[in-house]
Design a protein around this motif. Structure first.
Motif: not given
Length: 269
Positions: A31-39, A233-243
């Protein structure tokens, strides 16, 4: 700050967040990776805030209602100058003020304690209403998770915001489709969100919440009603195996996984 600069900062924040969670051995990295663009868009372009004067009465208010993603907020606050960047290394350590949920009594730039889901939006409604009563010109922003929108307290707050005509309030729903243990659709599927918010009298915008070109204009849009941004958004956005996997709501990468994620995020920078 321009879109390309914000995208670069968001990538740097993701990298530091990954490192902090791995070193701490805990965190809500998906959820951190998904929200970072917004922050990143909020703190480096949209919010009127002053790191050297965090309690300035004219500041905009921001509430991270999905408080379990606190590490991402700490990295953003550090990069923006509210706390020392080297302090991120203390995340979750004994006596650190950087706890698993943000604490307004310890961390400059945090407006209210969050953690119990369904609390942040009602508090933000109170902040926006206070501004109306006092004639203050600050704007209040709040980010919730989509699983968190299953809480009835949020819908009471949504009704109140419409009743009070809080055009100085922006709600952003981080709609990554997963919550702890299951997908949203397998628990209490509240999607689609847009018609529900519109039925309560809100102005609603739907965006790709991981596209800075869509995030910025949505956050800067103010109208005559309270505004909700449904950020897909995508859960784990930016990290292939987390998305887009439920496993990474609350999980720490192994050494091998960490090195893969580190390489992917470093390449993006």
């Amino acid at each position: 700050m321009e879109i390309t600069d914000l995208e670069r900062i968001a990538r740097q924040i993701r990298l530091r967040d990954l490192q902090a969670v791995y070193e701490a051995g805990a965190g809500h990295i998906g959820g951190e990776m998904s929200v970072i663009d917004l922050l990143a868009a909020l703190y480096f372009r949209v919010l009127r805030v002053w790191p050297d004067n965090p309690k300035n009465p004219d500041r905009d208010r921001f509430v991270l209602s999905k408080g379990h993603t606190a590490c991402a907020l700490y990295v953003v606050l550090a990069k923006r100058g509210f706390i020392p960047e080297e302090e991120i290394s203390s995340f979750l350590k004994p006596h650190s003020r950087l706890n698993g949920h943000p604490n307004c009594n310890k961390v400059p730039g945090v407006e209210t304690n969050t953690g119990p889901l369904g609390h942040g939006l009602p508090v933000a409604v109170g902040m926006a209403k206070a501004a109306k009563l006092s004639g203050a010109r600050y704007h209040t922003y709040v980010i919730t998770g989509d699983g968190e929108m299953q809480e009835g307290s949020n819908w009471e707050a949504i009704m109140a915001a419409a009743q009070f005509g809080l055009d100085n309030l922006t709600l952003v729903v981080d709609h990554n489709r997963f919550q702890q243990g299951a997908s949203l659709s397998d628990t209490n599927d509240i999607a689609p969100l847009r018609p529900k918010l519109e039925a309560f009298g809100w102005d609603v915008t739907e965006i790709d919440g991981n596209s800075m070109a869509e995030v910025v204009p949505a956050l800067e849009r103010h109208g005559s009603r309270p505004h909700c941004i449904v950020a897909h958004t995508n859960k784990g956005h930016g990290i292939s195996f987390m998305q887009d996997t439920v496993d990474w709501h609350h999980k720490v990468p192994s050494k091998e996984q960490y090195e893969i994620a580190l390489a992917e995020l470093s390449e993006a920078i």
